[in-house]
Design a protein around this motif. Structure first.
Motif, mmCIF file in Angstrom:
data_model
loop_
_atom_site.group_PDB
_atom_site.id
_atom_site.type_symbol
_atom_site.label_atom_id
_atom_site.label_comp_id
_atom_site.label_asym_id
_atom_site.label_seq_id
_atom_site.Cartn_x
_atom_site.Cartn_y
_atom_site.Cartn_z
ATOM 1 N N UNK A 42 9.826 45.001 -97.436
ATOM 2 C CA UNK A 42 11.106 44.455 -96.974
ATOM 3 C C UNK A 42 11.115 42.933 -96.978
ATOM 4 N N UNK A 43 12.258 42.389 -97.414
ATOM 5 C CA UNK A 43 12.488 40.932 -97.346
ATOM 6 C C UNK A 43 13.300 40.686 -96.087
ATOM 7 N N UNK A 44 12.753 39.947 -95.149
ATOM 8 C CA UNK A 44 13.386 39.831 -93.836
ATOM 9 C C UNK A 44 13.936 38.429 -93.617
ATOM 10 N N UNK A 45 15.002 38.399 -92.847
ATOM 11 C CA UNK A 45 15.577 37.143 -92.349
ATOM 12 C C UNK A 45 15.311 37.088 -90.856
ATOM 13 N N UNK A 46 14.788 35.964 -90.390
ATOM 14 C CA UNK A 46 14.580 35.807 -88.954
ATOM 15 C C UNK A 46 15.230 34.517 -88.483
ATOM 16 N N UNK A 47 15.508 34.446 -87.192
ATOM 17 C CA UNK A 47 16.279 33.330 -86.625
ATOM 18 C C UNK A 47 15.537 32.759 -85.425
ATOM 19 N N UNK A 48 15.663 31.469 -85.236
ATOM 20 C CA UNK A 48 15.014 30.769 -84.140
ATOM 21 C C UNK A 48 13.503 30.937 -84.241
ATOM 22 N N UNK A 49 12.809 30.964 -83.112
ATOM 23 C CA UNK A 49 11.354 31.144 -83.166
ATOM 24 C C UNK A 49 10.960 32.228 -82.186
ATOM 25 N N UNK A 50 10.194 33.175 -82.710
ATOM 26 C CA UNK A 50 9.799 34.329 -81.893
ATOM 27 C C UNK A 50 8.330 34.658 -82.101
ATOM 28 N N UNK A 51 7.525 33.624 -82.394
ATOM 29 C CA UNK A 51 6.108 33.864 -82.556
ATOM 30 C C UNK A 51 5.354 33.652 -81.250
#
Ligand SMILES: CSC[C@H]1O[C@H](OP(=O)(O)O)[C@H](O)[C@@H]1O
Length: 364
Positions: free
Chosen positions: A163-172
């Motif tokens: 899967x090619x994912x889009x993520x937003x902000x920072x969640x690491x």
């Protein structure tokens, strides 16, 4: 008195001194007989400078939360709890300081919840208070690992092999203690060779994506592209994204998800394109006492952040801005919420009651 310890800066000569170890905790307690402290990574300095702040006063902890030196719902919950431990160790009358911690930022449920939970032990003495604050820290560490395990299983179920994912902000790990929420799932997919690509949106105005998510992905060796926020829905429409995966600051009883501003736009794009919109957050971010997103106080932040943060002045002095730090994604746009104990499919009509708590799991 608090201190800052530059651990790494981009020196004029270009040689880069040792950086944080990969398991550096975002926020933690420093025990000391006379000068206990809350120690945290200064996220306002990243990615250029890797610096720890050692905060010895509650005022400094409140300030660090308010200016996002420490940020992310689980991380500010841990910081708030440790701030209570600092308050009872350094102040004869800690009440006002504890209230200031609780009120430092209104939207992420983790902060008030953690402060209340730890403050309930003030009567039992400073050791009991610290033990509860450290318990919250350790719970968030365990939650990150468990969310990664549940998230990998969900991707295997609803997405293809790459899967090619889009993520937003920072969640690491920067938004938790270590590991992360949504980005923790991305790291886990990368480690097992089941990640087809990552697009991180920059996340105006404080650029948590452009500064922090790119820093974390690069350290983990995960290839990525950085996108301007407005590009997300169009990249989805162009067929370049197979799933959107984000974190949360508060998830309400009806499944509404409160998260960084811009999340709702990505959810609309995902719904239109028929791709999964996945939210990853620990149970500590689930707020069953708040019925819906309409009941959540959305933090409004300063004009200065919009017109002056790390960018050429993009507007004349005195401009008035709209700078809500969060938005609300209605539960019908949420394919699934992945927590450390369960996966709830709200868009399919499930509720929290339909999915009882499962076990904490380990993702090795
Ligand atoms: C894992 S919680 C991350 C969550 O917190 C961020 O907000 P902020 O950077 O303002 O603390 C953002 O909403 C992330 O999704």
């Amino acid at each position: 008195m608090s201190s800052t310890e530059p651990l790494r800066s981009t020196s004029p000569t270009g040689d880069v001194p040792p950086s944080f170890s990969l398991d550096q905790r975002t926020v933690d307690w420093v025990e000391h007989p006379s000068r206990p402290a809350v120690e945290l990574i200064d996220q306002t300095a990243l990615p250029d400078v890797e610096r720890l702040l050692r905060l010895e006063t509650v005022e400094d902890v409140v300030d660090a939360i308010q200016r996002l030196a420490v940020r992310g719902a689980p991380a500010i919950g841990v910081a708030g709890g440790l701030g209570v431990a600092l308050a009872v160790r350094t102040l004869a009358e800690p009440g006002a300081a504890i209230s200031a911690l609780r009120d430092a930022r209104p939207t992420a449920v983790n902060l008030a919840r953690a402060v209340d939970r730890v403050a309930a032990f003030v009567h039992a003495g400073p050791d009991a208070v610290l033990a509860e604050a450290l318990a919250i820290r350790d719970e968030e560490i365990a939650s990150s690992d468990s969310m990664a395990a549940y998230g990998v299983d969900l991707f295997a179920e609803i997405c293809g092999p790459q899967p090619r994912v889009l993520t937003h902000c920072n969640t690491g790990g920067l938004a938790t203690v270590t590991g992360g929420t949504a980005l923790g799932v991305v790291f886990a997919l990368h480690r097992i060779g089941r990640l087809g690509g990552v697009v991180a949106s920059e996340t105006r105005p404080l650029l948590q994506g452009a500064r922090l998510t790119t820093w974390e992905l690069a350290r983990a060796g995960v290839p990525f592209r950085l996108a301007v926020d407005g590009a997300g829905p169009y990249l989805i429409a162009r067929g370049e994204i197979d799933a959107v995966i984000i974190g949360a600051d508060r998830i309400c009883a009806n499944g509404d998800v409160v998260n960084k501003i811009g999340s709702y736009a990505h959810a609309l794009g995902a719904a239109r394109a028929g791709i999964p919109f996945i939210v990853v957050a620990p149970e500590s971010t689930v707020d069953l006492a708040t019925l819906s997103g309409a009941d959540v106080e959305i933090e409004d932040r300063s004009d200065a952040e919009v017109v002056g943060f790390k960018s050429a002045r993009s507007a004349p002095d005195g401009v008035t801005t709209a700078n809500p730090a969060f938005d609300v994604t209605p539960s019908d746009l949420v394919t699934a919420v992945v927590t450390d104990r369960r996966v709830v499919r709200f868009a399919a009509g499930q509720t929290w009651d339909d999915v009882p708590l499962g076990p904490l799991r380990s993702f090795s």
